[in-house]
Write a protein that holds these residues in place. Structure first.
Motif, PDB file in Angstrom:
ATOM      1  N   SER A 111     126.642  86.503 -57.547  1.00 11.22           N
ATOM      2  CA  SER A 111     127.019  87.603 -56.650  1.00 11.22           C
ATOM      3  C   SER A 111     127.224  87.153 -55.210  1.00 11.22           C
ATOM      4  O   SER A 111     127.569  87.942 -54.355  1.00 11.22           O
ATOM      5  CB  SER A 111     125.943  88.699 -56.685  1.00 11.22           C
ATOM      6  N   SER A 112     127.001  85.886 -54.931  1.00  4.29           N
ATOM      7  CA  SER A 112     127.153  85.373 -53.573  1.00  4.29           C
ATOM      8  C   SER A 112     128.069  84.165 -53.581  1.00  4.29           C
ATOM      9  O   SER A 112     128.292  83.536 -54.615  1.00  4.29           O
ATOM     10  CB  SER A 112     125.785  84.975 -53.008  1.00  4.29           C
ATOM     11  N   HIS A 113     128.635  83.859 -52.420  1.00  3.39           N
ATOM     12  CA  HIS A 113     129.483  82.671 -52.307  1.00  3.39           C
ATOM     13  C   HIS A 113     128.650  81.419 -52.069  1.00  3.39           C
ATOM     14  O   HIS A 113     129.185  80.324 -51.960  1.00  3.39           O
ATOM     15  CB  HIS A 113     130.498  82.847 -51.173  1.00  3.39           C
ATOM     16  N   LEU A 114     127.320  81.561 -51.994  1.00  2.42           N
ATOM     17  CA  LEU A 114     126.420  80.435 -51.764  1.00  2.42           C
ATOM     18  C   LEU A 114     125.565  80.176 -53.013  1.00  2.42           C
ATOM     19  O   LEU A 114     124.878  81.073 -53.480  1.00  2.42           O
ATOM     20  CB  LEU A 114     125.499  80.710 -50.573  1.00  2.42           C
ATOM     21  N   ILE A 115     125.631  78.980 -53.521  1.00  4.64           N
ATOM     22  CA  ILE A 115     124.876  78.630 -54.728  1.00  4.64           C
ATOM     23  C   ILE A 115     123.799  77.612 -54.370  1.00  4.64           C
ATOM     24  O   ILE A 115     124.109  76.487 -53.961  1.00  4.64           O
ATOM     25  CB  ILE A 115     125.799  78.038 -55.806  1.00  4.64           C
ATOM     26  N   PRO A 116     122.504  77.973 -54.511  1.00  3.95           N
ATOM     27  CA  PRO A 116     121.432  77.022 -54.200  1.00  3.95           C
ATOM     28  C   PRO A 116     121.445  75.824 -55.154  1.00  3.95           C
ATOM     29  O   PRO A 116     121.674  75.985 -56.360  1.00  3.95           O
ATOM     30  CB  PRO A 116     120.153  77.852 -54.405  1.00  3.95           C
ATOM     31  N   ILE A 117     121.203  74.665 -54.603  1.00  5.97           N
ATOM     32  CA  ILE A 117     121.106  73.445 -55.410  1.00  5.97           C
ATOM     33  C   ILE A 117     119.648  72.994 -55.413  1.00  5.97           C
ATOM     34  O   ILE A 117     119.039  72.834 -54.344  1.00  5.97           O
ATOM     35  CB  ILE A 117     121.997  72.331 -54.835  1.00  5.97           C
ATOM     36  N   LEU A 118     119.084  72.820 -56.601  1.00  7.81           N
ATOM     37  CA  LEU A 118     117.687  72.419 -56.737  1.00  7.81           C
ATOM     38  C   LEU A 118     117.584  71.027 -57.348  1.00  7.81           C
ATOM     39  O   LEU A 118     118.462  70.599 -58.115  1.00  7.81           O
ATOM     40  CB  LEU A 118     116.925  73.409 -57.642  1.00  7.81           C
ATOM     41  N   ASN A 119     116.484  70.348 -57.024  1.00  3.22           N
ATOM     42  CA  ASN A 119     116.197  69.089 -57.728  1.00  3.22           C
ATOM     43  C   ASN A 119     115.382  69.405 -58.979  1.00  3.22           C
ATOM     44  O   ASN A 119     115.097  70.581 -59.275  1.00  3.22           O
ATOM     45  CB  ASN A 119     115.492  68.093 -56.802  1.00  3.22           C
ATOM     46  N   ASN A 120     114.964  68.388 -59.693  1.00  2.00           N
ATOM     47  CA  ASN A 120     114.251  68.612 -60.948  1.00  2.00           C
ATOM     48  C   ASN A 120     112.860  69.222 -60.749  1.00  2.00           C
ATOM     49  O   ASN A 120     112.242  69.690 -61.704  1.00  2.00           O
ATOM     50  CB  ASN A 120     114.125  67.291 -61.714  1.00  2.00           C
ATOM     51  N   LYS A 121     112.366  69.235 -59.516  1.00  2.00           N
ATOM     52  CA  LYS A 121     111.063  69.839 -59.219  1.00  2.00           C
ATOM     53  C   LYS A 121     111.195  71.319 -58.817  1.00  2.00           C
ATOM     54  O   LYS A 121     110.200  71.972 -58.523  1.00  2.00           O
ATOM     55  CB  LYS A 121     110.386  69.064 -58.083  1.00  2.00           C
ATOM     56  N   GLY A 122     112.427  71.821 -58.799  1.00  2.00           N
ATOM     57  CA  GLY A 122     112.648  73.210 -58.397  1.00  2.00           C
ATOM     58  C   GLY A 122     112.710  73.399 -56.900  1.00  2.00           C
ATOM     59  O   GLY A 122     112.686  74.532 -56.402  1.00  2.00           O
ATOM     60  N   GLU A 123     112.792  72.282 -56.177  1.00  2.00           N
ATOM     61  CA  GLU A 123     112.877  72.352 -54.720  1.00  2.00           C
ATOM     62  C   GLU A 123     114.326  72.513 -54.288  1.00  2.00           C
ATOM     63  O   GLU A 123     115.224  71.865 -54.828  1.00  2.00           O
ATOM     64  CB  GLU A 123     112.288  71.079 -54.105  1.00  2.00           C
ATOM     65  N   MET A 124     114.546  73.376 -53.311  1.00  2.00           N
ATOM     66  CA  MET A 124     115.888  73.612 -52.810  1.00  2.00           C
ATOM     67  C   MET A 124     116.280  72.464 -51.882  1.00  2.00           C
ATOM     68  O   MET A 124     115.600  72.190 -50.897  1.00  2.00           O
ATOM     69  CB  MET A 124     115.926  74.946 -52.064  1.00  2.00           C
ATOM     70  N   ILE A 125     117.399  71.819 -52.203  1.00  2.00           N
ATOM     71  CA  ILE A 125     117.786  70.640 -51.427  1.00  2.00           C
ATOM     72  C   ILE A 125     119.146  70.786 -50.749  1.00  2.00           C
ATOM     73  O   ILE A 125     119.483  70.019 -49.855  1.00  2.00           O
ATOM     74  CB  ILE A 125     117.805  69.374 -52.305  1.00  2.00           C
ATOM     75  N   ASP A 126     119.898  71.789 -51.152  1.00  2.00           N
ATOM     76  CA  ASP A 126     121.209  71.988 -50.539  1.00  2.00           C
ATOM     77  C   ASP A 126     121.802  73.308 -51.030  1.00  2.00           C
ATOM     78  O   ASP A 126     121.200  73.998 -51.852  1.00  2.00           O
ATOM     79  CB  ASP A 126     122.158  70.833 -50.880  1.00  2.00           C
ATOM     80  N   ILE A 127     122.994  73.622 -50.508  1.00  2.13           N
ATOM     81  CA  ILE A 127     123.715  74.821 -50.924  1.00  2.13           C
ATOM     82  C   ILE A 127     125.178  74.460 -51.129  1.00  2.13           C
ATOM     83  O   ILE A 127     125.773  73.748 -50.318  1.00  2.13           O
ATOM     84  CB  ILE A 127     123.625  75.939 -49.866  1.00  2.13           C
ATOM     85  N   LEU A 128     125.730  74.947 -52.218  1.00  2.74           N
ATOM     86  CA  LEU A 128     127.156  74.787 -52.466  1.00  2.74           C
ATOM     87  C   LEU A 128     127.849  76.073 -52.053  1.00  2.74           C
ATOM     88  O   LEU A 128     127.461  77.159 -52.478  1.00  2.74           O
ATOM     89  CB  LEU A 128     127.404  74.508 -53.949  1.00  2.74           C
ATOM     90  N   MET A 129     128.847  75.966 -51.206  1.00  2.58           N
ATOM     91  CA  MET A 129     129.571  77.143 -50.738  1.00  2.58           C
ATOM     92  C   MET A 129     130.942  77.190 -51.391  1.00  2.58           C
ATOM     93  O   MET A 129     131.670  76.205 -51.389  1.00  2.58           O
ATOM     94  CB  MET A 129     129.715  77.109 -49.216  1.00  2.58           C
ATOM     95  N   ASP A 130     131.257  78.319 -51.981  1.00  3.13           N
ATOM     96  CA  ASP A 130     132.556  78.513 -52.606  1.00  3.13           C
ATOM     97  C   ASP A 130     133.442  79.306 -51.660  1.00  3.13           C
ATOM     98  O   ASP A 130     133.312  80.514 -51.537  1.00  3.13           O
ATOM     99  CB  ASP A 130     132.381  79.264 -53.939  1.00  3.13           C
ATOM    100  N   GLN A 131     134.357  78.631 -51.002  1.00  5.43           N
ATOM    101  CA  GLN A 131     135.218  79.294 -50.022  1.00  5.43           C
ATOM    102  C   GLN A 131     136.140  80.318 -50.662  1.00  5.43           C
ATOM    103  O   GLN A 131     136.591  81.260 -50.023  1.00  5.43           O
ATOM    104  CB  GLN A 131     136.076  78.268 -49.282  1.00  5.43           C
ATOM    105  N   LYS A 132     136.419  80.184 -51.944  1.00  3.99           N
ATOM    106  CA  LYS A 132     137.343  81.102 -52.600  1.00  3.99           C
ATOM    107  C   LYS A 132     136.820  82.531 -52.598  1.00  3.99           C
ATOM    108  O   LYS A 132     137.586  83.476 -52.709  1.00  3.99           O
ATOM    109  CB  LYS A 132     137.581  80.654 -54.040  1.00  3.99           C
TER     110      LYS A 132
END
Length: 353
Positions: free
Chosen positions: A96-117
């Protein structure tokens, strides 16, 4: 357009102990439309701009904690899955958002993928703005004795210019000014909009047509506009038009009213009576919250067919006609800064800000 990683994603991190007021400040600061709830470096949930609006409509106060409205099943993608195009496309489709959280294998948030479309494209929406500028501004006299309210300056620029520049920043290129009082002065100042790098069309009322009647003059543009944002020339807000349009389309409304709560304080003690007209309770100076129109609307251009040309009509009367015709009207509660410049004290307040 390509996906990219959003560098300042940490600015959107919030915590369970934060209040709705804290989240609103964060959303206004980042303009990302979503915040990420982190606990011990791990993503435990999200709160979107829509979540805040729904909470306020349900009666939550700005000082309430966000714990009850957190989406605790947030969608995300693992870093190791970023190369999986099918998974990524499926996630985008259901996200539902243009921002997708990126997690490592520990469930820690390490970045965000932004979909400009997913950013709203106003050119495809065929959306324009109509500004009602024909009022005489009597409450602002004597400031409006020689100039229209639309040309009173805020931070060195006329109110109307601030409105146009806001729309321009959000990608809107076409503006329709409904004029009457001091028409020539407004047209002389803005001309065709070229100096602001926008296109301005004028629709002059022969007689005052109220806050909605002048929209009937736009019907000559039929089939050229799909969506119309309508705003009064004395309303300043940092409400994102994209948010309003997305809300309008998602809810399949024909008209969406931007709204906000207005607190009405009663200066007197109010008596409550029982069936026998005996007093059973007295409330000292009670206050009530009322949901009011914020003077900004988005409507499908087709609803203008219900307006008669050159017939005076205020917006409330027009909306009531649409309701009787079973036209779907929704409301989008705004938490953003908003001010109706109705008198000189309002003008002084916003210039001080």
């Amino acid at each position: 357009m390509k996906n990219f990683f959003y560098k300042n994603w940490r600015a959107a991190i919030i915590h369970e102990e934060d209040s709705l007021k804290d989240i609103i400040k964060n959303l206004n600061k980042t303009a990302l439309q979503v915040c990420f709830v982190i606990k011990k470096k791990k993503l435990i949930g999200t709160i979107s701009d829509g979540d805040i609006r729904r909470a306020l409509l349900k009666g939550f106060s700005l000082n309430d904690k966000i714990s009850k409205i957190i989406n605790r099943k947030p969608k995300f993608i693992l870093k190791d899955q970023l190369s999986n195009k099918k998974l990524l496309d499926r996630l985008k489709k259901n996200f539902s958002s243009h921002l997708i959280p990126i997690l490592n294998n520990k469930g820690e948030m390490i970045d965000i993928l932004m979909d400009q479309k997913s950013y709203y494209d106003f050119s495809k929406a065929n959306c324009e703005i109509a500004v009602v500028t024909g009022g005489k501004g009597r409450r602002l006299m004597p400031l409006t004795k020689k100039i229209p309210k639309a040309l009173i300056k805020i931070s060195g620029k006329p109110i109307l210019e601030n409105i146009i520049l806001k729309g321009k920043r959000e990608g809107i290129k076409n503006f329709n000014l409904i004029t009457n009082h001091f028409h020539n002065k407004i047209k002389r100042y803005f001309k065709d909009g070229k100096k602001l790098k926008v296109k301005i069309n004028y629709f002059r009322e022969n007689t005052p047509l109220g806050t909605a009647g002048g929209l009937s003059l736009l019907k000559k543009k039929k089939n050229k506009i799909k969506l119309l944002i309508v705003t009064n020339c004395d309303i300043l807000t940092n409400l994102n038009y994209t948010d309003l349009i997305e809300f309008h389309i998602k809810n399949k409304n024909k008209v969406t009213i931007a709204s906000r709560f207005f607190k009405l304080d009663n200066p007197y003690g109010v008596m409550k009576l029982n069936k026998n007209n005996q007093v059973f309770k007295i409330e000292e100076k009670p206050s009530e919250n009322h949901l009011i129109s914020a003077g900004v609307y988005i409507m499908n251009f087709s609803v203008l067919d219900y307006l008669k040309k050159n017939k005076k009509m205020d917006m409330t009367d027009f909306l009531n006609i649409l309701l009787k015709k079973k036209i779907k009207i929704g409301t989008c509660l705004i938490h953003e800064n908003w001010l109706d410049i109705g008198n000189k004290s309002d003008l002084k307040k916003i210039n001080n800000i």
